[in-house]
Scaffold this motif. Structure first.
Motif, mmCIF file in Angstrom:
data_model
loop_
_atom_site.group_PDB
_atom_site.id
_atom_site.type_symbol
_atom_site.label_atom_id
_atom_site.label_comp_id
_atom_site.label_asym_id
_atom_site.label_seq_id
_atom_site.Cartn_x
_atom_site.Cartn_y
_atom_site.Cartn_z
ATOM 1 N N TYR A 80 1.250 -1.169 0.121
ATOM 2 C CA TYR A 80 0.069 -0.020 -0.353
ATOM 3 C C TYR A 80 1.010 1.021 0.068
ATOM 4 N N LEU A 81 0.165 1.966 -0.172
ATOM 5 C CA LEU A 81 0.936 3.434 -0.041
ATOM 6 C C LEU A 81 -0.400 4.937 0.033
ATOM 7 N N ARG A 82 0.075 4.863 1.477
ATOM 8 C CA ARG A 82 -0.650 5.494 1.314
ATOM 9 C C ARG A 82 -0.723 7.239 1.748
ATOM 10 N N MET A 83 -1.205 8.062 0.823
ATOM 11 C CA MET A 83 -0.969 9.347 1.175
ATOM 12 C C MET A 83 -1.358 10.797 1.338
ATOM 13 N N ASN A 84 -0.733 11.351 2.121
ATOM 14 C CA ASN A 84 -1.226 12.422 3.394
ATOM 15 C C ASN A 84 -0.686 13.802 2.525
ATOM 16 N N SER A 85 -1.724 14.562 2.749
ATOM 17 C CA SER A 85 -1.232 16.093 2.205
ATOM 18 C C SER A 85 -1.128 16.164 0.958
ATOM 19 N N LEU A 86 -1.606 15.340 -0.237
ATOM 20 C CA LEU A 86 -2.047 15.841 -1.129
ATOM 21 C C LEU A 86 -1.406 17.160 -1.667
ATOM 22 N N LYS A 87 -0.273 17.659 -2.646
ATOM 23 C CA LYS A 87 -0.352 18.618 -3.274
ATOM 24 C C LYS A 87 -0.309 18.573 -4.975
ATOM 25 N N PRO A 88 -0.972 19.452 -5.375
ATOM 26 C CA PRO A 88 -1.169 19.400 -7.506
ATOM 27 C C PRO A 88 0.252 18.809 -7.899
ATOM 28 N N GLU A 89 1.290 18.311 -7.374
ATOM 29 C CA GLU A 89 2.394 18.573 -7.735
ATOM 30 C C GLU A 89 2.643 16.787 -7.618
ATOM 31 N N ASP A 90 1.784 16.014 -6.979
ATOM 32 C CA ASP A 90 1.512 14.665 -6.740
ATOM 33 C C ASP A 90 0.698 14.081 -8.353
ATOM 34 N N THR A 91 0.506 15.340 -8.905
ATOM 35 C CA THR A 91 -0.339 14.782 -10.003
ATOM 36 C C THR A 91 0.719 13.385 -10.373
ATOM 37 N N ALA A 92 -0.071 12.389 -11.019
ATOM 38 C CA ALA A 92 1.183 11.975 -12.280
ATOM 39 C C ALA A 92 0.398 9.996 -12.182
ATOM 40 N N VAL A 93 0.767 9.285 -12.913
ATOM 41 C CA VAL A 93 0.822 7.122 -13.095
ATOM 42 C C VAL A 93 1.258 7.503 -11.296
ATOM 43 N N TYR A 94 0.865 7.017 -11.357
ATOM 44 C CA TYR A 94 1.791 5.641 -9.970
ATOM 45 C C TYR A 94 1.834 4.682 -10.401
ATOM 46 N N TYR A 95 3.096 4.015 -10.116
ATOM 47 C CA TYR A 95 3.371 2.228 -10.910
ATOM 48 C C TYR A 95 3.881 1.623 -9.451
ATOM 49 N N CYS A 96 3.426 0.109 -9.568
ATOM 50 C CA CYS A 96 4.262 -0.598 -8.538
ATOM 51 C C CYS A 96 4.774 -1.784 -9.103
#
Length: 123
Positions: A80-96
């Protein structure tokens, strides 16, 4: 060989949270180091988080440290990847990604990749 399927991506407002999942099948999940990576349009792939097979070592990319948490559930064959305090610069395709073997670099190489899940953070 291991198959990886990501889920949990979506659209969230800045400051919000998401939890990504990566379900592994096809081989002994417990033996694999696991990693999360992301790629935004026009940018190079970025290392986000990595966890060794025993969960004894965890690594984070500089831009996510303190906001993201990686953890794994061996019984569920899932990381799992828990993501908090997200920012616009976190926008992306996330790959495992997954790998087996001892490597000094937590970010490379990885042998197996999922198809990715889109995360979009609106401002």
């Amino acid at each position: 060989q291991v198959q990886l399927v990501e889920s949990g991506g979506g659209l969230v407002q800045a400051g919000g949270s998401l939890r990504l999942s990566c379900a592994a099948s096809g081989h002994t999940f417990n033996n694999y180091d696991m990693g999360w990576f992301r790629q935004a349009p026009g940018k190079e792939r970025e290392s986000v988080a990595a966890i060794t097979w025993s969960a004894g070592n965890i690594y984070y990319g500089t831009s996510v440290k303190g906001r993201f948490t990686i953890f794994r559930d061996h019984a569920e064959n899932t990381v799992y990847l828990r993501m908090n305090s997200l920012k616009p610069e976190d926008t992306a395709v996330y790959y495992c990604a997954a790998r087996v073997g001892d490597y000094p670099n937590p970010w490379t190489p990885y042998n197996y990749w999922g198809q990715g899940t889109q995360v979009t953070v609106s401002s």
